[in-house]
Motif scaffolding. Structure first.
Motif, short mmCIF file in Angstrom:
data_model
loop_
_atom_site.label_atom_id
_atom_site.label_comp_id
_atom_site.label_asym_id
_atom_site.label_seq_id
_atom_site.Cartn_x
_atom_site.Cartn_y
_atom_site.Cartn_z
N ALA A 16 7.23 -5.83 2.01
CA ALA A 16 6.98 -5.19 3.31
C ALA A 16 7.82 -3.93 3.47
O ALA A 16 7.35 -2.91 4.01
CB ALA A 16 7.25 -6.16 4.44
N ASP A 19 6.23 -1.32 1.32
CA ASP A 19 5.00 -0.87 1.96
C ASP A 19 5.30 0.15 3.05
O ASP A 19 4.65 1.20 3.13
CB ASP A 19 4.26 -2.07 2.58
CG ASP A 19 3.68 -3.01 1.55
OD1 ASP A 19 3.64 -2.64 0.35
OD2 ASP A 19 3.26 -4.12 1.93
N ARG A 20 6.28 -0.16 3.88
CA ARG A 20 6.60 0.75 4.99
C ARG A 20 7.14 2.07 4.46
O ARG A 20 6.81 3.15 4.98
CB ARG A 20 7.61 0.08 5.93
CG ARG A 20 8.02 0.97 7.12
CD ARG A 20 6.78 1.32 7.97
NE ARG A 20 7.02 2.38 8.92
CZ ARG A 20 7.34 2.19 10.20
NH1 ARG A 20 7.47 0.97 10.66
NH2 ARG A 20 7.49 3.21 11.00
N ARG A 54 -2.62 -3.32 -2.27
CA ARG A 54 -2.36 -4.19 -1.12
C ARG A 54 -2.61 -3.43 0.20
O ARG A 54 -3.25 -3.95 1.12
CB ARG A 54 -0.92 -4.68 -1.20
CG ARG A 54 -0.52 -5.72 -0.18
CD ARG A 54 0.79 -6.39 -0.56
NE ARG A 54 1.91 -5.46 -0.64
CZ ARG A 54 2.55 -5.15 -1.78
NH1 ARG A 54 2.18 -5.69 -2.93
NH2 ARG A 54 3.57 -4.31 -1.77
N LEU A 55 -2.14 -2.19 0.26
CA LEU A 55 -2.31 -1.41 1.48
C LEU A 55 -3.77 -1.00 1.68
O LEU A 55 -4.25 -0.94 2.82
CB LEU A 55 -1.42 -0.17 1.44
CG LEU A 55 0.10 -0.43 1.48
CD1 LEU A 55 0.85 0.89 1.39
CD2 LEU A 55 0.49 -1.17 2.75
N ALA A 58 -5.59 -3.95 3.04
CA ALA A 58 -5.22 -4.18 4.44
C ALA A 58 -5.79 -3.13 5.38
O ALA A 58 -5.60 -3.22 6.59
CB ALA A 58 -3.70 -4.21 4.58
N LEU A 60 -4.88 0.01 5.50
CA LEU A 60 -3.84 0.95 5.93
C LEU A 60 -3.85 2.26 5.16
O LEU A 60 -3.32 3.27 5.64
CB LEU A 60 -2.46 0.29 5.82
CG LEU A 60 -2.23 -0.90 6.76
CD1 LEU A 60 -0.87 -1.53 6.50
CD2 LEU A 60 -2.35 -0.47 8.22
N PHE A 399 2.23 -1.28 10.71
CA PHE A 399 2.68 -1.10 9.33
C PHE A 399 3.54 -2.26 8.83
O PHE A 399 3.99 -2.24 7.68
CB PHE A 399 3.50 0.20 9.20
CG PHE A 399 2.66 1.45 9.29
CD1 PHE A 399 1.28 1.41 9.31
CD2 PHE A 399 3.29 2.70 9.35
CE1 PHE A 399 0.53 2.58 9.39
CE2 PHE A 399 2.54 3.86 9.42
CZ PHE A 399 1.17 3.81 9.45
N ASP A 400 3.79 -3.25 9.65
CA ASP A 400 4.62 -4.39 9.23
C ASP A 400 3.75 -5.39 8.47
O ASP A 400 3.14 -6.28 9.05
CB ASP A 400 5.27 -5.06 10.45
CG ASP A 400 6.19 -6.20 10.06
OD1 ASP A 400 6.37 -6.45 8.84
OD2 ASP A 400 6.74 -6.85 10.97
N THR A 401 3.69 -5.25 7.15
CA THR A 401 2.83 -6.10 6.34
C THR A 401 3.44 -7.49 6.08
O THR A 401 2.78 -8.34 5.49
CB THR A 401 2.51 -5.44 4.99
OG1 THR A 401 3.74 -5.14 4.31
CG2 THR A 401 1.72 -4.15 5.20
N SER A 402 4.68 -7.70 6.53
CA SER A 402 5.26 -9.05 6.37
C SER A 402 4.57 -10.06 7.30
O SER A 402 4.71 -11.26 7.13
CB SER A 402 6.77 -9.04 6.69
OG SER A 402 6.99 -8.78 8.07
#
Length: 403
Positions: A16, A19-20, A54-55, A58, A60, A399-402
């Protein structure tokens, strides 16, 4: 227990964080290749590939073409998906509400202005707010439910203890003790309220003259004199939200104003507010002083004086600079800021000429020597600050993918 999902240091949290970091880089730099993202984040190519996959899954990020002259898989470019979320801002002033919607990248996709004339609003404030918001949402081609968060900027501030608007008696209809409840019931998204000048400071810190600065004062002169105080990187609002209401400041050069809350004015406002500029121009014997709203007249006079360099124009600028520096000296003496940003049309219209005169006067009146700069965010700065605040929180959530 070590290894539990969500514990700092576990793969889930580290992913996460990466990702951010990647999303923030894409916001800052625009479209980037996998290789470039890997270099900027320090991630290996396989890890960067997994991150982007992953993004993208999602919703994003989007694949957005290829870099010219660079064949191969690494030339694929990625960008933040603008439609991943939207946020809105409102700039409320006597006579109108200005609304805008921005996508997650910060691009404004819809704007609307709702006139609210008269001292007694024809519609309840909650209806005005929803109408203004709906106008911007419609202009963006969206629905109200698409807006993730709304930030409303007003003169004065909502007292955190009572929930009532203070320091803005000139804003009709906004002083009901049930207003915040009515707005919460009318709007389907989280709503945040902030002083308009504080939002201008936020816009300057994110996008303009205060970038990289943790301690600064923004002096605003448009539809009233006010200031925003950023100390240690954070806005200082005060116990009741009234920090920075410098128009009420008693200053030499004007009689003491008593009953300031009822008068909605004070010494510094009377000495150096926009309304003082046309009056000062007439006292100096200047001809063709514009009529109409004080802010517009002041902006025209100061811009003309800075451009034409006549004797009377120079005297107007010098006298006005002394008045501005008189109140600013008190702020500087108490706060000792690194930087002072001059914003609002009655300060920016005088440009570098007025800024230099204020700087010189301030050096005579205050012991500390902050640097003065002219604000750079001049296109609806309150609204831009509202959008920046709404987007900041929206990005933290989206944006918090956790999760």
């Amino acid at each position: 227990m070590a290894g539990t999902a969500g514990t700092p240091g576990t793969p889930r949290v580290l992913r996460a964080m990466n990702d951010r970091a990647a999303l923030d880089l894409l916001l800052e730099h625009g479209p980037l290749s996998r290789t470039r993202i890997g270099k900027l984040t320090g991630l290996s190519k396989p890890t960067a590939s997994q991150l982007l996959a992953r993004l993208e899954a999602a919703g994003l990020v989007l694949a957005t073409g290829r870099a010219e002259g660079r064949p191969g898989p690494n030339a694929q470019l990625y960008e933040v998906n603008p439609g991943a979320a939207h946020a809105a801002g409102l700039d409320v002033a006597p006579g109108r509400i200005r609304a805008a919607v921005a996508d997650i990248t910060g691009h404004t996709v819809g704007q609307y202005e709702l006139p609210t004339p008269g001292r007694r609003p024809a519609q309840p404030v909650a209806q005005q707010v929803t109408d203004a918001l709906d106008g911007a949402v419609k202009a963006a081609g969206l629905a109200r439910a698409d807006v993730h968060r709304l930030v409303i900027g007003t003169p004065g501030a909502f007292d955190p203890g009572t929930g009532r608007l203070r320091y803005a008696s000139h804003l009709p209809g906004w002083h009901s003790p049930t207003l915040l409840d009515e707005l919460a019931a009318a709007l389907p998204m989280p709503v945040e309220y902030e002083n308009d000048v504080n939002l201008v400071a936020l816009a300057e810190q994110r996008l303009g003259a205060a970038r990289g600065h943790e301690d600064f004062v923004l002096l605003w002169n448009q539809e009233g004199l006010g200031a925003a105080l950023v100390l240690g990187g954070r806005l200082h609002r005060g116990f009741t939200g009234g920090a920075g209401e410098v128009g009420f400041l008693p200053v030499p050069g004007t009689p003491l104003v008593r009953g300031v809350r009822k008068a909605n004015s004070g010494g510094y406002q009377e000495l150096a507010g926009s309304q003082a500029v046309p009056r000062l121009a007439r006292e100096l014997g200047m001809s063709d002083v514009p009529s109409g709203p004080y802010d517009e007249a002041a902006a025209v006079l100061l811009a003309r004086a800075a451009a034409e360099e006549t004797v009377l124009g120079r005297l107007l600028l010098q006298t006005y600079a002394t008045r501005l520096a008189t109140g600013l000296a008190s702020l500087v003496s108490v706060l000792d800021p690194e930087l002072v940003v001059l914003s609002g049309t009655s300060l920016t219209s005088g440009g570098e000429v007025l800024r230099t005169l204020i700087q010189d006067e301030l050096q005579e009146l205050a012991a500390s020597r902050p640097r003065l700069v002219v604000g750079e965010v001049t296109d609806h700065p309150v609204l831009r600050g509202a959008l920046e605040r709404a987007l900041s929180v929206t990005r933290d959530e989206v944006f918090d993918t956790s999760r």
